[in-house]
Design an enzyme around this catalytic site. Structure first.
Site, PDB file in Angstrom:
ATOM      1  N   GLY A   1      -1.277  -0.169  43.668  1.00  0.00           N
ATOM      2  CA  GLY A   1      -1.277   0.986  44.689  1.00  0.00           C
ATOM      3  C   GLY A   1      -1.678   2.187  44.392  1.00  0.00           C
ATOM      4  CG  PHE A   2      -2.206   4.997  47.343  1.00  0.00           C
ATOM      5  CD1 PHE A   2      -3.574   5.547  47.581  1.00  0.00           C
ATOM      6  CD2 PHE A   2      -1.773   4.445  48.382  1.00  0.00           C
ATOM      7  CE1 PHE A   2      -4.383   5.416  48.462  1.00  0.00           C
ATOM      8  CE2 PHE A   2      -2.621   4.262  49.813  1.00  0.00           C
ATOM      9  CZ  PHE A   2      -3.871   4.840  49.600  1.00  0.00           C
TER      10      PHE A   2
ATOM     11  CB  VAL B   1       6.633  -8.096  38.150  1.00  0.00           C
ATOM     12  CG1 VAL B   1       7.874  -7.863  37.456  1.00  0.00           C
ATOM     13  CG2 VAL B   1       5.478  -8.019  37.564  1.00  0.00           C
TER      14      VAL B   1
ATOM     15  CD  GLU C   1      -1.409   6.871  62.196  1.00  0.00           C
ATOM     16  OE1 GLU C   1      -2.060   7.796  61.894  1.00  0.00           O
ATOM     17  OE2 GLU C   1      -1.238   6.051  61.552  1.00  0.00           O
TER      18      GLU C   1
ATOM     19  CG  ASP D   1       5.888   4.276  49.209  1.00  0.00           C
ATOM     20  OD1 ASP D   1       5.810   5.560  49.160  1.00  0.00           O
ATOM     21  OD2 ASP D   1       5.535   3.723  50.074  1.00  0.00           O
TER      22      ASP D   1
ATOM     23  CB  ALA E   1      -1.040   8.192  49.844  1.00  0.00           C
TER      24      ALA E   1
HETATM   25  C1  LIG Z   1       1.282   1.044  57.588  1.00  0.00           C
HETATM   26  C2  LIG Z   1       1.186   2.183  56.712  1.00  0.00           C
HETATM   27  C3  LIG Z   1       0.611   3.454  56.877  1.00  0.00           C
HETATM   28  C4  LIG Z   1       0.538   4.365  55.910  1.00  0.00           C
HETATM   29  N1  LIG Z   1       0.079   5.512  56.432  1.00  0.00           N
HETATM   30  C5  LIG Z   1       0.119   6.582  55.575  1.00  0.00           C
HETATM   31  C6  LIG Z   1      -0.774   7.664  55.832  1.00  0.00           C
HETATM   32  O1  LIG Z   1      -1.192   7.991  57.001  1.00  0.00           O
HETATM   33  N2  LIG Z   1      -0.688   8.867  54.939  1.00  0.00           N
HETATM   34  C7  LIG Z   1      -0.110   8.867  53.946  1.00  0.00           C
HETATM   35  O2  LIG Z   1       0.229   9.634  52.971  1.00  0.00           O
HETATM   36  N3  LIG Z   1       0.633   7.467  53.490  1.00  0.00           N
HETATM   37  C8  LIG Z   1       0.734   6.657  53.890  1.00  0.00           C
HETATM   38  N4  LIG Z   1       1.569   5.400  54.082  1.00  0.00           N
HETATM   39  C9  LIG Z   1       2.312   5.410  52.703  1.00  0.00           C
HETATM   40  C10 LIG Z   1       1.435   5.189  51.736  1.00  0.00           C
HETATM   41  O3  LIG Z   1       0.542   3.934  51.838  1.00  0.00           O
HETATM   42  C11 LIG Z   1       2.502   4.832  50.510  1.00  0.00           C
HETATM   43  O4  LIG Z   1       3.255   5.724  50.040  1.00  0.00           O
HETATM   44  C12 LIG Z   1       1.690   4.451  49.192  1.00  0.00           C
HETATM   45  O5  LIG Z   1       1.074   3.328  49.356  1.00  0.00           O
HETATM   46  C13 LIG Z   1       2.875   4.470  48.111  1.00  0.00           C
HETATM   47  O6  LIG Z   1       2.103   4.042  46.819  1.00  0.00           O
HETATM   48  P1  LIG Z   1       2.764   3.118  45.689  1.00  0.00           P
HETATM   49  O7  LIG Z   1       1.768   3.141  44.581  1.00  0.00           O
HETATM   50  O8  LIG Z   1       3.973   3.543  45.436  1.00  0.00           O
HETATM   51  O9  LIG Z   1       2.886   1.691  46.414  1.00  0.00           O
HETATM   52  P2  LIG Z   1       1.876   0.800  47.123  1.00  0.00           P
HETATM   53  O10 LIG Z   1       0.536   1.565  47.456  1.00  0.00           O
HETATM   54  O11 LIG Z   1       2.513   0.006  48.261  1.00  0.00           O
HETATM   55  O12 LIG Z   1       1.457  -0.318  45.809  1.00  0.00           O
HETATM   56  C14 LIG Z   1       2.412  -1.076  45.424  1.00  0.00           C
HETATM   57  C15 LIG Z   1       1.479  -2.271  44.818  1.00  0.00           C
HETATM   58  O13 LIG Z   1       2.483  -3.125  43.993  1.00  0.00           O
HETATM   59  C16 LIG Z   1       2.334  -4.361  44.070  1.00  0.00           C
HETATM   60  N5  LIG Z   1       3.540  -5.283  43.782  1.00  0.00           N
HETATM   61  C17 LIG Z   1       4.622  -5.211  44.597  1.00  0.00           C
HETATM   62  N6  LIG Z   1       5.721  -5.745  44.157  1.00  0.00           N
HETATM   63  C18 LIG Z   1       5.024  -6.431  43.346  1.00  0.00           C
HETATM   64  C19 LIG Z   1       5.623  -7.570  42.264  1.00  0.00           C
HETATM   65  N7  LIG Z   1       6.883  -8.023  42.293  1.00  0.00           N
HETATM   66  N8  LIG Z   1       4.837  -8.045  41.402  1.00  0.00           N
HETATM   67  C20 LIG Z   1       3.264  -7.569  41.259  1.00  0.00           C
HETATM   68  N9  LIG Z   1       2.946  -6.564  42.058  1.00  0.00           N
HETATM   69  C21 LIG Z   1       3.674  -6.195  42.979  1.00  0.00           C
HETATM   70  C22 LIG Z   1       1.786  -4.625  45.597  1.00  0.00           C
HETATM   71  O14 LIG Z   1       0.996  -5.535  45.809  1.00  0.00           O
HETATM   72  C23 LIG Z   1       1.085  -3.356  45.699  1.00  0.00           C
HETATM   73  O15 LIG Z   1      -0.386  -3.388  45.489  1.00  0.00           O
HETATM   74  C24 LIG Z   1       1.328   4.206  54.962  1.00  0.00           C
HETATM   75  C25 LIG Z   1       2.078   3.279  54.544  1.00  0.00           C
HETATM   76  C26 LIG Z   1       1.893   2.006  55.489  1.00  0.00           C
HETATM   77  C27 LIG Z   1       2.530   0.702  55.146  1.00  0.00           C
END
Ligand SMILES: Cc1cc2nc3c(=O)[nH]c(=O)nc-3n(C[C@H](O)[C@H](O)[C@H](O)COP(=O)(O)OP(=O)(O)OC[C@H]3O[C@@H](n4cnc5c(N)ncnc54)[C@H](O)[C@@H]3O)c2cc1C
Length: 427
Positions: free
Chosen positions: A14-15, A80, A172, A301, A317
């Site tokens: 993810g991000f 995982v 939205e 997150d 993000a």
């Molecule tokens: C509908 C929606 C709208 C949003 N709008 C905004 C916005 O407008 N602006 C903003 O800043 N933020 C927004 N967010 C929040 C933002 O997307 C998150 O804060 C951000 O994606 C967090 O990044 P991350 O890397 O922690 O997790 P994520 O980007 O969610 O990535 C997590 C990754 O881990 C992988 N994963 C999870 N569990 C496992 C496992 N057990 N085994 C292997 N892989 C796994 C998933 O497949 C995913 O690819 C939004 C979120 C959502 C759901």
């Protein structure tokens, strides 16, 4: 062993995970990136897939392709399910183990139903591509079924769309579904008047966009109402069923419900048996390591951390990306035997939400914007952060079509058109 590259396993593309890898470029490391999906999703525009404004490939990219220029990164598709911290191994669902010297957990969060997981089949949340296409399918199918329905009560329920939760995603979704019904679909149906579709946004708290200043929140409510959205505040949902939503002790018959009310972290804290907050997020150290495990970082997150002014770092993000950059710096410093960087400091750059066509709100802290100017900034910022030039051009073109012709080209009902919606599969 001396001379061997340092092995880093990153869980989650993810991000946060991608940003960490990006900032480890050139470091003497060997990286294994594992994700249960083969694609990275730009979640901020997921609601536009759910409302038929964009297609899936405009907001998602194959992870393997994103890593093509990084020979030191191996991409694995796998889920995982645990971590053996003693043996320093990541456990995959299929029984495989991945050894690491340093582990970065960036597994994000999912929607949560406040202990009522039985609501999920009736009120899907929005997190993955499958969620977005499921919601899109339900919305479009509801109009199709309403066109053929002769019972006025059933027709009303089919044309009632309830969104639970008035945070940015709920706002939205509500604004866009209202515009879809009013502007896009109206000329295409013969028996129903799609203007009569009800879009109801139900929020337990006293305001929409609770994290925004009062005036932007008020503006958002008024804008939604001018689009025809019914905004119900101070109403906690007590049940979601195939028949509709219960709040304030009454059932609102509705065939389409979308859940935008709560999130829960990935089970990373359970994998490690470390303290978590009430949403399951790992309570990390100020340098984003997991307590008792200096070789394990957790970001984005799936963690809980106090930010500036003691407020929690938000689950957005930019916070995940900043954490990814920081963790890469810490790892580089360790590998170079250099002093550790100071604790992670989150810098809030602003909050943005779109309400509808040419309407958005932005809170930069030092300035607040709303209306058309905010919408332009929102649009440019989102296009800028998309990953490829192709996606940027494609999204810009799709938006141009929506704004000039009211056409939403991604109005596809996939996964079959005769399945009983209320029992759609869990994704
Ligand atoms: C509908 C929606 C709208 C949003 N709008 C905004 C916005 O407008 N602006 C903003 O800043 N933020 C927004 N967010 C929040 C933002 O997307 C998150 O804060 C951000 O994606 C967090 O990044 P991350 O890397 O922690 O997790 P994520 O980007 O969610 O990535 C997590 C990754 O881990 C992988 N994963 C999870 N569990 C496992 C496992 N057990 N085994 C292997 N892989 C796994 C998933 O497949 C995913 O690819 C939004 C979120 C959502 C759901």
């Amino acid at each position: 062993m001396a001379g061997e590259p340092h092995r880093i396993v990153v869980v989650g593309a993810g991000f946060g995970g991608l940003e960490a890898i990006h900032h480890l470029k050139g470091a003497p490391v060997e990286i294994t990136l594992v994700d249960r999906r083969n694609h990275h999703i730009f979640q901020p525009l997921l609601y536009q897939v759910a409302t038929a404004s964009l297609s899936t490939s405009e907001i998602a990219w194959p992870i393997r392709h994103l890593m093509r220029g990084r020979p030191e990164v191996t991409t694995l598709l796998g889920e995982v399910t645990g971590i053996d911290a003693l043996a320093r191994q990541v456990l995959l669902k299929d029984g495989a183990r991945l050894a690491y010297d340093t582990l970065i957990l960036a597994t994000g969060a999912r929607h949560a139903y406040f202990g009522h997981d039985e609501w999920e089949p009736h009120a899907p949340g929005l997190k993955a591509i499958e969620d977005a296409t499921t919601i899109r399918r339900r919305i479009l199918l509801a109009f199709e079924k309403a066109e053929r329905e002769t019972d006025p009560e059933v027709q009303d329920a089919l044309l009632t769309f309830v969104i639970v939760g008035a945070g940015p995603t709920g706002v939205e979704l509500a604004g866009t579904i209202a515009e879809l019904a009013r502007d896009t679909l109206a000329p295409d149906f013969r028996r129903i008047d799609t203007h009569k579709a009800r879009v109801v946004l139900v929020e337990a708290g006293p305001r929409v966009l609770a994290g925004y200043p009062d005036d932007l929140s008020d503006y958002t409510k008024q804008s939604l109402e001018s689009l025809g959205v019914e905004v119900v505040l101070g109403a906690a949902v007590t049940e979601c069923t195939a028949d509709g939503v219960v709040y304030g002790g009454k059932l609102l018959p509705a065939r389409t419900i979308v859940w935008a009310a709560g999130v829960r972290a990935s089970p990373a804290a359970e994998w490690l048996g470390v303290p978590a907050d009430r949403n399951g997020r790992i309570i990390v150290e100020p340098n984003l390591t997991v307590p008792g495990h200096p070789e394990i970082f957790a970001i984005g997150d799936t963690v809980s951390l106090a930010g500036p002014n003691g407020k929690p770092v938000p689950g957005i993000a930019p916070a995940a990306k900043q954490a990814g950059v920081y963790v890469a710096r810490v790892i580089r410093a360790r590998l170079a035997d250099a002093p550790a960087p100071p604790p992670f400091h989150y810098k809030h750059q602003g909050s943005l939400a779109q309400i509808g066509k040419k309407r958005a709100v932005i809170d930069f802290g030092w300035i607040k914007l709303r209306g058309a100017l905010a919408w332009w900034i929102w649009g440019i910022a989102h296009i800028y952060f998309l990953i490829s030039v192709r996606s940027r051009l494609s999204v810009a073109l799709s938006w141009l079509w929506i704004h000039t012709r009211n056409q939403r080209s991604a109005r596809l009902i996939t996964q079959g058109s005769d399945e009983d919606d209320s029992h759609a599969q869990k994704v």
